[in-house]
Design an enzyme around this catalytic site. Structure first.
Site, mmCIF file in Angstrom:
data_model
loop_
_atom_site.group_PDB
_atom_site.id
_atom_site.type_symbol
_atom_site.label_atom_id
_atom_site.label_comp_id
_atom_site.label_asym_id
_atom_site.label_seq_id
_atom_site.Cartn_x
_atom_site.Cartn_y
_atom_site.Cartn_z
ATOM 1 N N HIS A 41 10.696 15.474 -21.526
ATOM 2 C CA HIS A 41 9.312 15.892 -21.282
ATOM 3 C C HIS A 41 8.455 13.954 -20.715
ATOM 4 C CE1 HIS A 41 8.655 19.393 -23.559
ATOM 5 N NE2 HIS A 41 8.743 19.242 -22.088
ATOM 6 N N ASP A 57 9.775 21.920 -17.238
ATOM 7 C CA ASP A 57 9.861 22.250 -18.653
ATOM 8 C C ASP A 57 9.219 23.712 -18.232
ATOM 9 O OD1 ASP A 57 10.398 23.476 -21.107
ATOM 10 O OD2 ASP A 57 9.245 22.209 -21.198
#
Lengths: 688, 688
Positions: free
Chosen positions: A173, A266
């Site tokens: 991330h 994501d």
């Protein structure tokens, strides 16, 4: 009960290092806005997933040290021994149902603002923080790296003590130090931690080794790794270094948890990525490079897709964040062959938005999400009726459908009426807009369930006035009559109605959704709502014509959608579609064939020629029926729910309908007296 | 000790309803980012002000009900009896020093997002929330108004139980329901709560009456009222309805606490409002209309001004938020005739920014602010030296000055050296920029104190290399060598150095501050710092020339300054000065006589002609001396502080210097082992 053979493989146990997951359903770490601020809420929510059959249930990212302080966001925290008791509540709740508990240890490097701790932030190289605050992280020297490794090891030991079965090393991330070291764009070091991939991977390798060494006898060591940044050659790519990393560390972790980076990639919304399993093209090479189990994600909520992924050897474990939020009992429903009962994630990222706003998680599809501990709500259970009674629900939009469904589940006789020929209300209307098709599931899921039930009558094409309601003789009335977009320009920026404008056609989002599109000539969309609707309408009209200007008092289009991780995609799409954007401007007046804009800073006027204006401002609640019935009197219950009570998100409407059904026939004083359970800082004599 | 006669009136007791303040120093309610999340920190901070001599110490705004939930901001909370224990810690800490404790009861109406409680928000009329979230507050019906009055009364009773002496009705900052009802722009009601001023004031009148009735025997009832919105005829004006309100309610409250609205007007920075006492022109009519005591504010920190205000009958009580933060011991210092020791507020609003970021309060001038409980820091006391020792501080900027001062106060022999001819470092440099003159006080205050001390030697014009440092033979070295603005374009948006640009002159903020201004031809200021500096330089250059373009990857100028309540003023000032603003653009390359910009959304290029570019991007830490000394070895302590450790705000530098001095000769393990005291949710078996 025997599991349907086609899904049997999903219920096979999977060995993960020293521990064994009872099945292949794996709730990967995801944020929920509870964490260290609301530990019992966190435990209640995670425990509910374990009750729903998930074999592994993870925490959210869990800060390992005060130099990784994400205040005001409420994530996990394991800075020292004082955090262990709260984490034990979570592992206990998960273990109670036979699931494994996983913890995602995180050091957020330059992605931590340390606003609470005032500790300098750390990074591979000197750089500004990943927030718009005037502070920089400093390049870690060797002593910093040694200290960080010690913090991580100590956190792993504390995690074991707190009862976790799986301990993560987390490089994803774009949010954590191991990944920051890995990415050449963030690592300009000249020493053995920078330069070659081997060097950039050194820190991750050390963490994996040291975590194994510290707790590997008892806990599995998972590695969460973003294989691709979806930026082509400007970032890490699955076909290049992403693959090389997996090759180099192949057997080192006990589990590979793979995804794409950053968070907006994501956790893509259906608006921009309608395909379930969209990450598999990036991640499915991993299985071929390791004998260790692999978990992957990408909004996987179809049991057939899950079974195929396992059968084809693309994944060992079915990872889920959002599908487990929409339906914590997804595994149990597959086990019971109740596929049709699964509440499918609509991919709206309202869950993400709550966390980004610093509040506890919520879900459009699952109104009990986040209320497991606080209100004691269970997604699959609801108190049976206290006494036989009939209820009328007026309006079959999200609030009305949910209210009717829950009342029916409680055993009441429910009459549901809607003026429209089709049920769904705003869900039906909005889901017909470009990109929002998946939102339709909010209505479909509830309608399917309602239609199975013998105690519900649904009447469409049935507008009701007060006399008609009273004639039905039903004493308990819930009004989910919705709201309509205002046509006078009143909104957050200006509370006085627009003046002028004989020559300009005025439309609202309701017109657009009802098929009344702007006529010939340039169109101005005025977005003072600043959430998704203005951008969606611009996106839709831009497919039909090329003379669109979006005007907003905000500095960007759809600023609220930054919380759903969509703002960048929205503004990019509009610009690429040729929509002109006039930001920082309010609609000051309507002219003849034009609108007058005023700069929100200086008041300076400018004009934009147009034939039509679509006003996306505020909504007016539809309360005429309520007012008429209130004045009539004579009903036992008369309650306004959903947008008619408070225009908000679809999630708010569903929640409102659910809440009304839960508290129907409950002691009204009791509900208000102890509003709900709360988490309050302890006040020991001695500070801990 | 006798108080200096010129200030004696400030120490007269003042009767406020049934209670008596021991003097005229009144800390009005102000936010501090602690509140219900950090109650012991709150109590520690408020108690310190009581210790410093304030006669009244108030909480921040304190939410009275879950429909006024300000999550994630950490304000006060008094929803029900569960909140009383935490508030009692605060009142106890205040009473311990003989001060009165006041509580500002607040219902925030449409200025509450209720992200935690999910309760519909309330307002006089239907309207979008005062936040960019897609939700609307609903017009309160009569039952809602009755409920709200009951909540307020119940909260007052709980406040009394928690030990408060003064209970507020709060109509200010455009933040609370009583004011929302008062303002015609927000109140479109047709009933007896809307329309005439008498009607719009009805709710306030009811609250005052009911609070009196509930607790008036024991507690004073204060009314905080914003007399003017500083919007001319577009808002409430002191000469019109503001005055009428005071006339109508003149004797009703026990205390008038008057200011201006909104928060950005009440809490103006010295950058835009250098004059102390700037609110008096709006508020000083109040004394003429009531016999009740009046407290007013406006960054009042001059004792002479305070004494004059009392002598002339303009105020009865000297209100302070920011001056009490910069110096909690302001009253005690006046009492002791130590005027020169007062740390004057510089009006930078860093205190406000911390609250807006959801973190605990901090202060540029007072590094102990917010650390009273957590680290046990006292603004006026510090542990004496553990053992005799000498220390060298290199760099007389904010970190070095503070470190040297605190080491000297501890009794060490301190040598302070700076390469420049004048002390102050970045404080001296930045305070010479337009609007930042008051920041100079950070250096002046410390220099004044240092110059009184016999154990400090200061050397200017004294650049030191490693050999020179070692030659001094001082074993403890603190390096406050600062940071320089980068000249290569590397910053948060792009980590690769700029390319091209033979024909464009490159400057940095350091050049500007050192007098090297751009030559002839258009100037581009590239602000990738996104805090104050880019806007300040644009503002400065715009007074000298008219060919300025400010380019920023952010959507607005100086977005971080929204937290200091300055962003609107900054962008307005630049636009009015003719500065062109190119937002959402990064500097992609330097050309010949131009720069290439790229849209941050689409990457689309555009060009801007210019002769010079001022790069406001990141700062490079000055660590050469540190590295040389580290390699030499032989020192007992070698510590980098301030911007050389972490480029940040001046407040961060001061804090860093203070921290280093506090922990000098402390057990290094102890400092890290229990990083500091923390507030952690309680985990009772039974949820409270």
């Amino acid at each position: 009960m025997t599991v349907n053979a086609r899904y049997a493989a999903l219920f096979e146990p999977v060995r993960i290092g020293p521990v064994t997951a009872k099945n292949r359903f794996y709730q990967v770490p995801h944020c929920n806005g509870m964490g260290h601020l609301r530990p019992r809420a966190e435990a209640g929510m995670r425990g509910m997933k374990a009750a729903g059959g998930w074999g592994v249930v993870s925490t959210q990212e869990t800060e390992i040290h005060p130099s990784s302080d994400l205040t005001p966001y409420a994530e996990g925290r394991i800075w020292d021994a004082r955090d262990i008791p709260a984490l034990r509540v979570m592992t206990g709740a998960v273990h109670e149902h036979g699931a494994l508990a996983a913890v995602q240890l995180a050091h957020n490097g330059f992605h931590a603002s340390n606003i609470l701790t005032r500790t300098p932030a750390l990074a591979p190289s000197d750089m500004a923080l990943d927030f718009a605050v005037p502070a920089q992280a400093r390049a870690m020297d060797k002593a910093d790296i040694r200290a960080f490794r010690r913090w991580h090891r100590d956190a792993a030991l504390r995690a074991r003590e707190a009862g976790f079965d799986i301990v993560y090393v987390y490089a994803g991330h774009r949010m954590t130090l191991p990944q920051h070291f890995l990415l050449p764009a963030l690592n300009a070091r000249g020493d053995e931690y920078g330069g070659s991939l081997e060097n950039r991977l050194r820190l991750t390798r050390e963490l994996l080794e040291e975590t194994h060494e510290a707790v590997g006898g008892d806990c599995a060591v998972a590695f969460r790794f973003a294989v691709d940044e979806m930026a082509g050659p400007d970032g890490m790519q699955a076909a290049e270094e992403g693959r090389a990393v997996v090759e180099m560390l192949a057997e080192m972790p006990d589990l590979w948890d793979v995804n794409v980076s950053d968070w907006s990639n994501d956790s893509q919304t259906t608006r921009f990525q309608p395909e379930d399993g969209y990450q598999l093209a990036y991640t499915d090479f991993v299985k071929g490079l390791t004998t260790k189990p692999v978990v992957g994600v990408g909004r996987l909520s179809s049991p057939d897709q899950m079974a195929a992924l396992v059968a084809k050897g693309r994944l060992d474990l079915i990872g889920a964040a959002r599908p487990s939020i929409a339906d914590p009992f997804l595994p149990a429903k597959i086990a019971a062959d109740r596929i049709e009962a699964i509440r499918e994630c609509i991919g709206c990222n309202i869950c993400v938005a709550a966390d980004n706003l610093g509040g506890p998680i919520r879900c459009t599809q699952n109104p009990t999400m986040g209320e497991e501990w606080r209100r004691g709500w269970h997604p699959e259970e609801i108190a049976p009726k206290a006494a036989a009674a009939a209820a009328l629900v007026v309006g079959a939009g999200p609030a009305g459908l949910e209210c009717a469904l829950q009342l029916a589940r409680r055993g009441y006789d429910v009459t549901l009426a809607d003026a429209a020929p089709e049920p769904g209300g705003r869900v039906a209307r909005e889901s017909a807009l470009k990109g929002l098709g998946a939102w339709r599931r909010v209505a479909d899921n509830r309608l399917y369930d309602l239609r199975q039930r013998g105690n519900v009558e649904m009447y469409l094409n049935s507008p009701l006035d007060a006399a008609a309601v009273l004639e039905l003789g039903i004493a308990n009335v819930f009004l989910a009559t919705g709201a309509r977009w205002r046509r006078d320009g009143v909104g957050r920026t200006c509370r006085a109605p627009l003046t002028g404008g004989g020559g300009v056609a005025i439309l609202t989002p309701d017109d657009i959704m009802e098929g009344r599109l702007p006529g010939a000539g340039p169109v101005v969309i005025y977005d003072d709502d600043q959430a998704y609707m203005g951008g969606v309408i611009a996106d839709l009209l831009a497919t039909l014509r090329d003379d669109i200007t979006l005007v907003t008092p905000a500095p960007v289009v759809s600023p609220w959608c930054a919380h759903t991780l969509e703002q960048g995609r929205i503004q990019t799409a509009l610009l690429e579609a040729g929509v002109r954007i006039e930001a920082n401007a309010r609609l000051a007046a309507l002219g003849e064939g034009r609108v007058d804009l005023a700069c929100v800073y200086t008041g300076a006027r400018r004009q934009v020629d147009c034939a039509s204006v679509v006003l996306v401002t505020e909504r007016a609640r539809e309360t005429a029926l309520y007012e008429a019935l209130r004045d009539e009197g004579g009903l036992s219950v008369l309650e306004v729910i959903g947008d008619a009570q408070m225009p908000g998100l679809i999630a708010d409407a569903v929640y409102s309908g659910h809440r009304a059904a839960r508290y129907f026939q409950a002691d009204p004083g009791a509900a208000e007296a102890a509003l709900y359970r709360r988490e309050i800082p302890s006040l020991p004599e001695e500070g801990r």
